[in-house]
Design a protein around this motif. Structure first.
Motif, PDB file in Angstrom:
ATOM      1  N   ALA A 102      -6.646  12.575 -20.807  1.00 54.81           N
ATOM      2  CA  ALA A 102      -5.711  12.936 -21.876  1.00 54.81           C
ATOM      3  C   ALA A 102      -4.360  13.422 -21.366  1.00 54.81           C
ATOM      4  CB  ALA A 102      -6.343  14.004 -22.771  1.00 54.81           C
ATOM      5  N   SER A 103      -4.316  14.013 -20.194  1.00 57.24           N
ATOM      6  CA  SER A 103      -3.041  14.525 -19.692  1.00 57.24           C
ATOM      7  C   SER A 103      -2.165  13.357 -19.241  1.00 57.24           C
ATOM      8  CB  SER A 103      -3.264  15.478 -18.525  1.00 57.24           C
ATOM      9  OG  SER A 103      -3.705  14.768 -17.381  1.00 57.24           O
ATOM     10  N   PRO A 104      -0.833  13.498 -19.322  1.00 60.97           N
ATOM     11  CA  PRO A 104       0.063  12.404 -18.888  1.00 60.97           C
ATOM     12  C   PRO A 104      -0.187  11.966 -17.443  1.00 60.97           C
ATOM     13  CG  PRO A 104       1.295  14.051 -20.122  1.00 60.97           C
ATOM     14  CD  PRO A 104      -0.079  14.622 -19.920  1.00 60.97           C
ATOM     15  N   ALA A 105      -0.455  12.920 -16.554  1.00 67.85           N
ATOM     16  CA  ALA A 105      -0.664  12.576 -15.151  1.00 67.85           C
ATOM     17  C   ALA A 105      -1.935  11.751 -14.969  1.00 67.85           C
ATOM     18  CB  ALA A 105      -0.734  13.847 -14.303  1.00 67.85           C
ATOM     19  N   ARG A 106      -3.032  12.179 -15.598  1.00 72.22           N
ATOM     20  CA  ARG A 106      -4.288  11.452 -15.427  1.00 72.22           C
ATOM     21  C   ARG A 106      -4.226  10.059 -16.034  1.00 72.22           C
ATOM     22  NH1 ARG A 106      -8.825  16.189 -16.648  1.00 72.22           N
ATOM     23  NH2 ARG A 106      -8.366  17.447 -14.775  1.00 72.22           N
ATOM     24  N   PHE A 107      -3.588   9.949 -17.206  1.00 74.51           N
ATOM     25  CA  PHE A 107      -3.479   8.611 -17.803  1.00 74.51           C
ATOM     26  C   PHE A 107      -2.564   7.727 -16.954  1.00 74.51           C
ATOM     27  CE2 PHE A 107      -2.063   5.374 -20.836  1.00 74.51           C
ATOM     28  CZ  PHE A 107      -3.295   4.963 -21.338  1.00 74.51           C
TER      29      PHE A 107
ATOM     30  N   ALA B 164       0.835  -1.214   0.000  1.00 75.62           N
ATOM     31  CA  ALA B 164       0.000   0.000   0.000  1.00 75.62           C
ATOM     32  C   ALA B 164       0.865   1.257   0.000  1.00 75.62           C
ATOM     33  CB  ALA B 164      -0.925  -0.012   1.212  1.00 75.62           C
ATOM     34  N   LEU B 165       1.955   1.237   0.746  1.00 76.08           N
ATOM     35  CA  LEU B 165       2.854   2.393   0.775  1.00 76.08           C
ATOM     36  C   LEU B 165       3.529   2.593  -0.582  1.00 76.08           C
ATOM     37  CD1 LEU B 165       4.508   1.979   4.304  1.00 76.08           C
ATOM     38  CD2 LEU B 165       2.853   3.723   3.588  1.00 76.08           C
ATOM     39  N   VAL B 166       3.927   1.507  -1.226  1.00 74.18           N
ATOM     40  CA  VAL B 166       4.558   1.619  -2.545  1.00 74.18           C
ATOM     41  C   VAL B 166       3.587   2.208  -3.551  1.00 74.18           C
ATOM     42  CG1 VAL B 166       5.484   0.292  -4.482  1.00 74.18           C
ATOM     43  CG2 VAL B 166       6.238  -0.221  -2.161  1.00 74.18           C
ATOM     44  N   VAL B 167       2.338   1.732  -3.560  1.00 71.36           N
ATOM     45  CA  VAL B 167       1.333   2.251  -4.487  1.00 71.36           C
ATOM     46  C   VAL B 167       1.043   3.720  -4.192  1.00 71.36           C
ATOM     47  CG1 VAL B 167      -1.053   2.042  -5.265  1.00 71.36           C
ATOM     48  CG2 VAL B 167       0.313  -0.021  -4.879  1.00 71.36           C
ATOM     49  N   ALA B 168       0.955   4.072  -2.908  1.00 70.93           N
ATOM     50  CA  ALA B 168       0.708   5.475  -2.543  1.00 70.93           C
ATOM     51  C   ALA B 168       1.863   6.366  -2.979  1.00 70.93           C
ATOM     52  CB  ALA B 168       0.507   5.577  -1.033  1.00 70.93           C
ATOM     53  N   PHE B 169       3.087   5.886  -2.784  1.00 69.28           N
ATOM     54  CA  PHE B 169       4.255   6.652  -3.235  1.00 69.28           C
ATOM     55  C   PHE B 169       4.237   6.818  -4.757  1.00 69.28           C
ATOM     56  CE2 PHE B 169       8.627   6.734  -4.833  1.00 69.28           C
ATOM     57  CZ  PHE B 169       9.112   7.864  -4.189  1.00 69.28           C
ATOM     58  N   ALA B 170       3.875   5.724  -5.486  1.00 67.49           N
ATOM     59  CA  ALA B 170       3.811   5.794  -6.947  1.00 67.49           C
ATOM     60  C   ALA B 170       2.755   6.797  -7.397  1.00 67.49           C
ATOM     61  CB  ALA B 170       3.509   4.412  -7.526  1.00 67.49           C
ATOM     62  N   ALA B 171       1.657   6.909  -6.653  1.00 71.66           N
ATOM     63  CA  ALA B 171       0.588   7.839  -7.027  1.00 71.66           C
ATOM     64  C   ALA B 171       1.042   9.293  -6.925  1.00 71.66           C
ATOM     65  CB  ALA B 171      -0.632   7.608  -6.144  1.00 71.66           C
ATOM     66  N   LEU B 172       2.060   9.565  -6.120  1.00 71.53           N
ATOM     67  CA  LEU B 172       2.554  10.935  -5.955  1.00 71.53           C
ATOM     68  C   LEU B 172       3.562  11.337  -7.037  1.00 71.53           C
ATOM     69  CD1 LEU B 172       3.130  10.928  -2.079  1.00 71.53           C
ATOM     70  CD2 LEU B 172       1.171  11.875  -3.333  1.00 71.53           C
ATOM     71  N   LEU B 173       3.966  10.396  -7.891  1.00 75.91           N
ATOM     72  CA  LEU B 173       5.012  10.676  -8.869  1.00 75.91           C
ATOM     73  C   LEU B 173       4.698  11.860  -9.780  1.00 75.91           C
ATOM     74  CD1 LEU B 173       7.726   9.801 -10.174  1.00 75.91           C
ATOM     75  CD2 LEU B 173       6.377   8.344 -11.704  1.00 75.91           C
ATOM     76  N   PRO B 174       3.488  11.974 -10.351  1.00 81.86           N
ATOM     77  CA  PRO B 174       3.224  13.114 -11.252  1.00 81.86           C
ATOM     78  C   PRO B 174       3.383  14.478 -10.597  1.00 81.86           C
ATOM     79  CG  PRO B 174       1.559  11.415 -11.526  1.00 81.86           C
ATOM     80  CD  PRO B 174       2.345  11.047 -10.312  1.00 81.86           C
ATOM     81  N   ILE B 175       3.274  14.528  -9.288  1.00 81.15           N
ATOM     82  CA  ILE B 175       3.412  15.814  -8.587  1.00 81.15           C
ATOM     83  C   ILE B 175       4.864  16.283  -8.608  1.00 81.15           C
ATOM     84  CG2 ILE B 175       3.129  16.975  -6.360  1.00 81.15           C
ATOM     85  CD1 ILE B 175       0.878  15.003  -5.747  1.00 81.15           C
ATOM     86  N   ALA B 176       5.798  15.311  -8.542  1.00 87.79           N
ATOM     87  CA  ALA B 176       7.219  15.670  -8.437  1.00 87.79           C
ATOM     88  C   ALA B 176       7.981  15.548  -9.759  1.00 87.79           C
ATOM     89  CB  ALA B 176       7.897  14.769  -7.392  1.00 87.79           C
ATOM     90  N   ALA B 177       7.455  14.798 -10.731  1.00 88.52           N
ATOM     91  CA  ALA B 177       8.195  14.529 -11.972  1.00 88.52           C
ATOM     92  C   ALA B 177       7.542  15.224 -13.153  1.00 88.52           C
ATOM     93  CB  ALA B 177       8.275  13.027 -12.219  1.00 88.52           C
ATOM     94  N   GLY B 178       8.348  15.413 -14.213  1.00 92.72           N
ATOM     95  CA  GLY B 178       7.841  16.008 -15.432  1.00 92.72           C
ATOM     96  C   GLY B 178       7.112  14.991 -16.295  1.00 92.72           C
TER      97      GLY B 178
ATOM     98  N   THR C 211       4.515   5.307 -16.778  1.00 92.47           N
ATOM     99  CA  THR C 211       3.292   4.683 -17.286  1.00 92.47           C
ATOM    100  C   THR C 211       3.615   3.446 -18.110  1.00 92.47           C
ATOM    101  OG1 THR C 211       2.237   6.862 -17.396  1.00 92.47           O
ATOM    102  CG2 THR C 211       1.177   5.077 -18.596  1.00 92.47           C
ATOM    103  N   GLU C 212       4.626   3.553 -18.974  1.00 92.59           N
ATOM    104  CA  GLU C 212       5.039   2.405 -19.783  1.00 92.59           C
ATOM    105  C   GLU C 212       5.544   1.262 -18.904  1.00 92.59           C
ATOM    106  OE1 GLU C 212       8.238   1.403 -23.364  1.00 92.59           O
ATOM    107  OE2 GLU C 212       7.486   3.450 -23.087  1.00 92.59           O
ATOM    108  N   VAL C 213       6.304   1.596 -17.878  1.00 90.02           N
ATOM    109  CA  VAL C 213       6.806   0.557 -16.960  1.00 90.02           C
ATOM    110  C   VAL C 213       5.644  -0.142 -16.264  1.00 90.02           C
ATOM    111  CG1 VAL C 213       8.104   0.173 -14.829  1.00 90.02           C
ATOM    112  CG2 VAL C 213       9.047   1.661 -16.618  1.00 90.02           C
ATOM    113  N   LEU C 214       4.640   0.599 -15.837  1.00 83.89           N
ATOM    114  CA  LEU C 214       3.473  -0.006 -15.191  1.00 83.89           C
ATOM    115  C   LEU C 214       2.758  -0.975 -16.129  1.00 83.89           C
ATOM    116  CD1 LEU C 214       1.918   3.067 -13.321  1.00 83.89           C
ATOM    117  CD2 LEU C 214       2.883   1.011 -12.257  1.00 83.89           C
ATOM    118  N   ILE C 215       2.621  -0.572 -17.390  1.00 78.95           N
ATOM    119  CA  ILE C 215       1.942  -1.440 -18.362  1.00 78.95           C
ATOM    120  C   ILE C 215       2.698  -2.749 -18.531  1.00 78.95           C
ATOM    121  CG2 ILE C 215       1.398  -1.673 -20.831  1.00 78.95           C
ATOM    122  CD1 ILE C 215       0.722   1.353 -20.796  1.00 78.95           C
ATOM    123  N   PHE C 216       4.018  -2.662 -18.602  1.00 79.46           N
ATOM    124  CA  PHE C 216       4.790  -3.882 -18.794  1.00 79.46           C
ATOM    125  C   PHE C 216       4.912  -4.694 -17.501  1.00 79.46           C
ATOM    126  CE2 PHE C 216       5.824  -1.919 -22.785  1.00 79.46           C
ATOM    127  CZ  PHE C 216       5.896  -3.023 -23.629  1.00 79.46           C
ATOM    128  N   MET C 217       4.731  -4.068 -16.369  1.00 83.29           N
ATOM    129  CA  MET C 217       4.623  -4.839 -15.126  1.00 83.29           C
ATOM    130  C   MET C 217       3.376  -5.714 -15.166  1.00 83.29           C
ATOM    131  SD  MET C 217       5.842  -1.887 -12.401  1.00 83.29           S
ATOM    132  CE  MET C 217       5.387  -2.800 -10.928  1.00 83.29           C
TER     133      MET C 217
END
Length: 620
Positions: free
Chosen positions: A453-458, A315-329, A337-343
């Protein structure tokens, strides 16, 4: 009529060259049980080394010596690789050996690019065989006549060696029962090395002999390994006469397929392979496989669901992953997103391979069907993204239902090769059905709905679907169905004795894995905004195997971890060097040697050993 006869004889010439390569592959598998994915790379090296030697020695005097020397040179390289790499992992699960040879192929391909450059290298005509003869009014190269005569000669020599020499008797004995040969005191290491050297020698000879007919280039390895695998499987793994017969069949299909069946010429040989395996599961002249290690081999361990700590950590890993768009471009969000799909894609294959012991070489078929199903639903029928994703899943499920019904009737390497055949059939449909799929132009303009449509939402959508699907796959793994599937993996006979129906359970597992792979493919289509036949390519299927094996087949979560590491590493390496295959191949080789249980498997073994040592220290 004369044209068709010449076409037939041309097919025989191609069959001779194909037989040289495929016979070596068949001999190696028959004794070592290694499906040598680097065999095409050795064929390519034979062509490149032959070209260099001919250039140094002079075509007029040194052509034939150069051909022979190149084959011996390739055999020496193969022997070195066998001694330094494969010999270290013969006791590892067989799929790890496949992974190691795949890594060798990556390294060799980029080394060839580094040494010989990107241009095609056309060799000279063979001295004494530069002209053509009149064959029923049609010109026919005399060099092709030489090749036609060469294949039966090589077949006869192999037969004599295997039937009339002590070494040949030992090789045939090892093909039937390796353990008994070892019990008789035979040094299996050197026996395996000599067999590997012979097989690689034949591959190098085949590549060098192709120089007057085909330029040495960097696509030779993948093209020939695909055809060689088809030939070996049709003929029967380990059967050299069967390989000879199958090489003729495949080459004649290639020669006449474009004339008689132009619409399905690309996939014709795979259709034939699928039919042969369904009717005669061990090939035309092959025998039933000897008892082999399971897909997980000796690293099968007791699997347990997550405890309270494990669930909190996830749960902590998923929560941390959800915060990625806030800190990354946006770029890093797209990569994530591509890594998640291939996971998710790797998790679906891991469920089939680790949970069911079913090694699929064509899992990309369902990833690609999901991509095309979503794209066609969006572009041709005007459906929204949400419905299009469902359509992609449905198409993937239908494909898995149909293909899986046939595949689960086989086992071992033959199961794997039938999955490959069906994947190539799906690829050919995508490539040739241009009215629907766009052919090699693909389908473009596959974009998400406005709300995603936005990278963060997708990214958040992909995270939710991928994490939820992986959690569902894990839940199925620990359900009664998952236990039944693993029981069949561990001991089919015992499982059937207690009433578990093998084909039905494995078929259901196959369909479940295909459905989740299709979801990954549908998401990938919307991430890239387009779909191409590469979404069903052999290389994508191999990538899936690499991810699962790097993570660890004998683990519950190895596919997810392996995909995260491998895909991230691939993207980073490709963006930083022109020799990405060399770097990736070298890293895979290092990981295979250091962590034969996979990364997660090695971590779990270390943790178990540490726990055991601590408990032992606490005992009175």
């Amino acid at each position: 009529m004369s044209f068709y006869f010449v076409q037939f004889v041309t097919g025989l010439a191609s069959a001779s060259s194909l037989f040289l390569v495929a016979s070596g592959l068949s001999i190696i598998f028959g004794v070592t049980r290694v499906v040598n994915f680097a065999h095409g790379a050795f064929y390519m090296l034979g062509a490149y080394i032959g070209y260099t030697l001919i250039d140094r020695l002079g075509a007029g005097v040194g052509f034939w010596p150069a051909i022979v020397l190149s084959a011996f040179g390739v055999a020496a390289i193969g022997t070195l690789i066998e001694m330094l790499l494969l010999r270290r992992i013969y006791d590892a699960p067989e799929l790890f050996q496949l992974l190691a040879t795949f890594a060798v192929a990556l390294v060799v391909e980029d080394l060839a690019l580094l040494i010989w450059g990107p241009s095609d290298l056309l060799g000279p005509r063979a001295p004494g065989f530069k002209g053509a003869i009149d064959l029923l009014g049609q010109p026919f190269p005399t060099y092709d006549l030489l090749l036609i005569a060469l294949a039966p000669l090589v077949l006869a020599l192999i037969w004599l060696v295997f039937r009339r020499t002590t070494w040949g008797v030992l090789v045939r004995a090892a093909t039937q029962d390796r353990e008994m040969v070892a019990a008789l005191g035979v040094n299996q290491k050197w026996l395996f090395t000599s067999v590997f050297a012979l097989g690689v020698f034949l591959a190098g000879l085949g590549g060098a002999l192709e120089l007057p007919r085909q330029a040495a280039n960097h696509t030779m390895d993948l093209q020939v390994i695909t055809e060689a695998l088809v030939v070996v499987v049709i003929g029967g793994l380990g059967s050299v006469p069967g390989t000879f017969l199958a090489a003729i069949i495949v080459s004649e299909l290639n020669a006449f397929g474009i004339l008689v069946f132009p619409k399905i010429s690309i996939v014709l040989v795979f259709l034939v392979m699928a039919i042969v395996l369904i009717v005669r599961p061990w090939g035309l002249l092959g025998r039933a496989e000897a008892a082999a290690r399971t897909a997980s081999g000796a690293i099968i361990s007791r699997w347990r669901p997550f405890g309270a700590r494990g669930r909190i950590a996830v749960a902590l890993v998923v929560a941390f992953a959800a915060l990625l768009p806030i800190a990354a471009g946006n770029y890093f969000v797209g990569v994530a997103t591509e890594v998640l799909i291939f996971m998710l894609y790797a998790a679906s294959l891991h469920f089939l391979l680790a949970g069911g012991g079913l090694a699929s070489f064509g899992h990309a078929a369902y990833f690609g069907l999901g991509s095309y199903g979503a794209a066609i639903a969006l572009k041709s029928f005007g459906l929204g993204m949400e419905t299009a994703i469902v359509a992609g899943i449905v198409l993937g499920l239908v494909g898995a239902l149909v293909f899986g019904w046939f595949c689960v009737r086989l086992s071992g390497v033959y199961f794997a090769m039938l999955t490959l055949a069906f994947a190539q059939i799906a690829w050919s449909i995508a490539y040739q059905w241009t009215d629907v799929t766009g052919g090699d132009n693909g389908i473009i303009g596959v974009w998400p709905s406005a709300w995603a449509a936005s990278p963060a939402r997708f990214y958040w959508l992909t995270l939710a679907l991928s994490a939820g699907s992986i959690a569902l796959l894990r839940a199925i793994t620990f359900s009664p169905f998952g236990y039944a599937l693993r029981a069949l993996r561990d001991s089919t006979l015992r499982a059937e004795t207690i009433g578990i129906e093998r084909r039905r359970v494995q078929w259901m597992g196959f369909v479940i894995a295909g459905g989740f792979a299709a979801l990954a493919g549908a998401l990938y289509a919307f991430l890239k905004g387009s779909v191409f036949p590469d979404n069903i390519s052999i290389s994508l299927s191999i990538d899936g195997l690499v991810m699962v094996l790097l993570g660890g087949v004998g683990t519950v979560s190895g596919g997810v971890v392996g995909a995260a590491i491998y895909r991230s590493l691939s993207i980073w390496v490709i963006s930083h060097t022109d020799y990405s295959k060399l770097v990736l191949g070298a890293l895979i080789i290092a990981l295979v040697v250091m962590f034969p249980k996979g990364l997660v498997g090695a971590f779990e073994a270390w943790r178990s050993a540490r726990t055991g040592a601590r408990l032992q220290g606490q005992s009175p």
